[in-house]
Scaffold this motif. Structure first.
Motif, mmCIF file in Angstrom:
data_model
loop_
_atom_site.group_PDB
_atom_site.id
_atom_site.type_symbol
_atom_site.label_atom_id
_atom_site.label_comp_id
_atom_site.label_asym_id
_atom_site.label_seq_id
_atom_site.Cartn_x
_atom_site.Cartn_y
_atom_site.Cartn_z
ATOM 1 N N ARG A 1 0.511 4.549 -2.533
ATOM 2 C CA ARG A 1 -0.314 5.591 -1.907
ATOM 3 C C ARG A 1 0.379 6.947 -2.017
ATOM 4 N N THR A 2 -0.375 7.934 -2.514
ATOM 5 C CA THR A 2 0.146 9.294 -2.611
ATOM 6 C C THR A 2 -0.640 10.264 -1.739
ATOM 7 N N GLU A 3 -1.851 9.884 -1.330
ATOM 8 C CA GLU A 3 -2.709 10.731 -0.503
ATOM 9 C C GLU A 3 -2.976 10.036 0.826
ATOM 10 N N TYR B 1 -3.911 -5.494 0.936
ATOM 11 C CA TYR B 1 -3.507 -4.143 1.334
ATOM 12 C C TYR B 1 -3.938 -3.935 2.777
ATOM 13 N N ASN C 1 -10.198 6.813 1.769
ATOM 14 C CA ASN C 1 -9.926 7.088 0.363
ATOM 15 C C ASN C 1 -8.924 6.058 -0.155
ATOM 16 N N LEU C 2 -9.438 5.038 -0.832
ATOM 17 C CA LEU C 2 -8.567 3.985 -1.355
ATOM 18 C C LEU C 2 -7.844 4.479 -2.603
ATOM 19 N N PRO C 3 -6.559 4.182 -2.715
ATOM 20 C CA PRO C 3 -5.820 4.596 -3.910
ATOM 21 C C PRO C 3 -6.385 3.927 -5.159
ATOM 22 N N SER D 1 -3.593 -1.068 6.329
ATOM 23 C CA SER D 1 -3.129 0.160 6.945
ATOM 24 C C SER D 1 -3.729 0.247 8.332
ATOM 25 N N LEU E 1 -4.920 8.064 3.577
ATOM 26 C CA LEU E 1 -5.955 7.041 3.446
ATOM 27 C C LEU E 1 -7.219 7.427 4.212
ATOM 28 N N LEU F 1 0.827 -1.205 0.000
ATOM 29 C CA LEU F 1 0.000 0.000 0.000
ATOM 30 C C LEU F 1 0.863 1.257 0.000
ATOM 31 N N ASN F 2 1.926 1.272 0.774
ATOM 32 C CA ASN F 2 2.784 2.455 0.856
ATOM 33 C C ASN F 2 3.496 2.750 -0.467
ATOM 34 N N THR G 1 -6.554 -0.036 -6.611
ATOM 35 C CA THR G 1 -6.588 -0.991 -5.497
ATOM 36 C C THR G 1 -8.004 -1.373 -5.102
#
Length: 145
Positions: free
Chosen positions: A58-60, A136, A73-75, A138, A62, A54-55, A78
């Motif tokens: 991921r840009t935003e 995934y 907010n799922l990337p 988190s 979660l 996930l990392n 995914t």
């Protein structure tokens, strides 16, 4: 005052202190954070791998909070073919207030939980889902006001 009375007072204060500590410790609850802790410990490496996966993409953030909702907010890439997923809100000071949701995002990859369903305090939020056989995961701490 005689030295014998002084020793007696010290012993009485010590015994009363010990009894009060025993009473206070009997009033506390010792809840485990997870019910099946040892079974989850055996699968811990798969969670580390899922978190790393996930990392990488991921840009935003979660989890996003606004006054009414907590939004997950799922990337992108995914959530198109989610096989299963859960969101756990674990209250760190009261296990009775834990909440568990099945993850069903909309077409934009958003899943919302109303803040009115949760009580004020610190929660550990665990988000776990499988998409196209890729796991995934988190976990984040959030504060609900």
């Amino acid at each position: 005052m005689n030295w014998g009375y002084k020793i007696l007072i010290v012993i009485i204060v010590f015994v009363v202190g010990m009894l009060s500590m025993v009473y206070i410790s009997m009033q506390q609850t010792n809840e485990m954070f997870d019910e099946n802790y040892y079974a989850q410990e055996l699968q811990f490496q798969s969670l580390i791998d899922a978190q790393n996966a996930l990392n990488k993409i991921r840009t935003e953030p979660l989890i996003i909070q606004d006054p009414q909702f907590i939004t997950v907010n799922l990337p992108s890439t995914t959530f198109e073919k989610i096989q299963n997923g859960t969101i756990d809100f674990l209250k760190q000071d009261s296990q009775k207030e834990d909440k568990k949701y099945s993850l069903a995002p909309d077409t934009n990859g958003l899943f919302q939980v109303q803040k009115s369903d949760l009580t004020k305090g610190v929660y550990k939020v665990r988000v776990k889902w499988t998409n196209q056989n890729q796991l995934y995961y988190s976990d984040e701490n959030i504060f609900i006001q």
